[in-house]
Design an enzyme around this catalytic site. Structure first.
Site, PDB file in Angstrom:
ATOM      1  N   HIS A 156      10.489  -5.374   8.071  1.00 42.21           N
ATOM      2  CA  HIS A 156      10.411  -6.573   7.216  1.00 42.21           C
ATOM      3  C   HIS A 156      10.765  -6.237   5.773  1.00 42.21           C
ATOM      4  O   HIS A 156      10.262  -5.280   5.197  1.00 42.21           O
ATOM      5  CB  HIS A 156       9.068  -7.294   7.338  1.00 42.21           C
ATOM      6  N   GLU A 208       6.796 -11.364   6.324  1.00 43.46           N
ATOM      7  CA  GLU A 208       5.783 -10.780   7.211  1.00 43.46           C
ATOM      8  C   GLU A 208       4.420 -10.803   6.543  1.00 43.46           C
ATOM      9  O   GLU A 208       3.417 -11.101   7.171  1.00 43.46           O
ATOM     10  CB  GLU A 208       6.150  -9.332   7.570  1.00 43.46           C
ATOM     11  N   ASP A 221       7.060  -0.671  11.269  1.00 48.85           N
ATOM     12  CA  ASP A 221       6.246  -1.190  10.161  1.00 48.85           C
ATOM     13  C   ASP A 221       4.984  -0.364   9.977  1.00 48.85           C
ATOM     14  O   ASP A 221       3.944  -0.879   9.583  1.00 48.85           O
ATOM     15  CB  ASP A 221       5.909  -2.676  10.409  1.00 48.85           C
TER      16      ASP A 221
HETATM   17 ZN   LIG Z   1       4.354  -4.237   6.748  1.00 51.62          ZN
END
Ligand SMILES: [Zn+2]
Length: 476
Positions: A294, A340, A368
């Site tokens: 993201h 996000e 992530d």
């Molecule tokens: Zn993150």
């Protein structure tokens, strides 16, 4: 962290390739699937390409140093999106485009917290994302400290009219994040005027950690901020001394008064975008392997670990395939998600826009969790698919990234994965440093080692390439 010299990189490459060769000679194909032999050369080339250069780290440093942090709705995120589109085109990726997403626009504004009684001291704080403001003059009230939701509930009458501090030491993110996300409504129901929450992260060097809160529909919305662990402990000690009537504890008064000022507010939603780029498949272009990170971040630090690094290492998979002329059977698609951190609308928009082709999504991967030394991948999918990705991961033994963990996924791929039951992966890395800097002003590129990052890029590239290229669809 110092950027390694060429010789360090050369050594890393040498060790990796030597190790890979040794593995092959020592074990032959006896401990791995014969079908993988067709991929050893491509895997070695991708790993070699990643480790021969600090390209990924340098690209991340441009994003984080020059553009900086990238909260949804900010001009920095808009700049980052345009930059990523331009750079993907320069890399030679195909079908590069943006897909519009309407996102919330929350503005932090000026903010501060201080102890005003028994003596003046500033408190290191960051407002929580989504918080409402205080009145312009701030909120000044007696402080009530609770070590748990239970202690808060048991002392509801003291919470009434107070500023509540929830001081719960960090254990794991999953266990303690609820104090950040739902603490304001819990305290608000008891009549508290504002919430301070101990930062969700291990005690570090007096860093506040921001992050989103969610107000319950049936509770008053009160302003809320995270404070550094050291400040939370100080206030806890002061409160404990007062209640124990320790000698001298009441010097300066018999209560603790805190003032909180926040200008936080929402402005109307604005248009943002997910970014998409592809290496089109040579035989089955309609079947897609998605890799992703993201691009948005919180509005402090530079969003390097969360999640600029994840964006760059997954994007690297496509850049390196293009550079090495490796065009897999199926399409590999990079998606850089928007929003996000404070809405998840990028992931929802992708699911809605691509609904008709989700059935042809072979696998989705999200990075992530930082780009530290990679261990491998988390995986969620059928047993058959798990066996296959476990075999593919043996190609990554030389860089220590061959472990396949019990579960994989991500906040942004989640909606699509859930809707179409798509096999999902997350890049798994050494997580020991991630939460020290998570959502803090210290999330900057100097925390990331270029060789670790190159290994992350190599791991994603090899996994994505083989899954996209192998004759049978993953799971079949
Ligand atoms: Zn993150």
């Amino acid at each position: 962290m110092i950027v390694p010299t060429r010789s360090v990189l050369a050594l890393a490459l040498f060790v990796t390739l030597t190790f890979a060769t040794t593995q092959r000679t020592a074990y032959g194909s006896s401990n791995s699937a014969p079908w993988l032999d067709a991929y050893r050369e491509a895997a070695a080339r991708l790993i070699g390409e990643a480790l021969s250069d600090t390209f990924a780290w340098r690209r991340l440093s441009v994003l984080t140093d020059t553009i900086g942090h990238r909260l949804s709705g900010s001009p920095q995120l808009d700049r980052a999106i345009q930059w990523a589109v331009d750079e993907m085109k320069r890399d030679g990726l195909e079908n590069v485009h943006t897909e519009p997403v309407i996102v919330p626009k929350w503005i932090r504004g000026a903010e501060s917290a201080e102890i005003v009684e028994p003596a003046h001291h500033s408190i290191v704080m960051l407002g929580l994302g989504g918080s409402v403001a205080t009145p312009p003059e701030g909120i000044e009230a007696e402080l009530m400290v609770a070590r748990s939701f239970e202690e808060l509930d048991a002392n509801a009458s003291r919470a009434n009219g107070a500023i509540v501090l929830l001081n719960v030491p960090f254990t794991t993110y999953n266990e303690t994040v609820r104090f950040r996300s739902s603490g304001a409504s819990r305290a608000g129901r008891h009549g508290a005027r504002a919430l301070l929450v101990r930062s969700i992260g291990p005690a570090g060097l007096r860093l506040p950690h921001t992050g989103a809160l969610q107000y319950a529909a049936d509770a008053p919305k009160i302003p809320a901020a995270a404070i550094a662990a050291e400040d939370a402990d100080r206030l806890q000690r002061m409160a404990d001394r007062l209640s124990a009537e320790a000698p001298g504890a009441k010097a300066g008064g018999s209560r603790i008064v805190v003032r909180l000022k926040m200008e936080a507010h929402f402005e109307p939603d604005v248009e943002s975008a997910n970014i998409v780029g592809e290496i089109r498949g040579r035989e089955r272009p309609d079947e897609v392997v998605v890799v992703s990170g993201h691009l948005d971040s919180w509005d402090v630090g530079a969003g390097a670990t969360d999640d600029g690094g994840g964006c760059i290492v997954t994007w690297e998979a496509l850049r390196m395939m293009k550079k090495l002329n490796l065009r897999p059977r199926r399409t590999v698609r990079i998606v850089l998600w928007t929003n996000e951190e404070n809405g998840g609308r990028g992931g929802l928009a992708y699911r809605d826009r691509h609904r008709s082709e989700l059935g042809r999504h072979v696998m989705m991967l999200e990075s992530d969790g930082g780009v530290f030394q990679p261990n491998g991948f988390g995986f969620t999918g059928s047993d058959r698919a798990r066996r296959t990705v476990t075999e593919i991961a043996t190609l990554l033994r030389g860089i220590g990234a061959d472990d396949i963990g019990p579960a994989g996924g991500g906040a942004d791929i989640g909606p699509s994965v859930l809707e179409a039951k798509i096999p999902s992966m997350s890049l798994d890395v050494d997580g020991s440093k991630y939460f020290l800097i998570h959502h803090t002003p210290a999330d900057t590129v100097d925390k990331i080692d270029p060789v670790d990052m190159a290994k992350c890029a190599a791991a994603v590239a090899v996994m994505a390439y083989v899954v996209a290229d192998m004759p049978q669809r993953l799971g079949e």
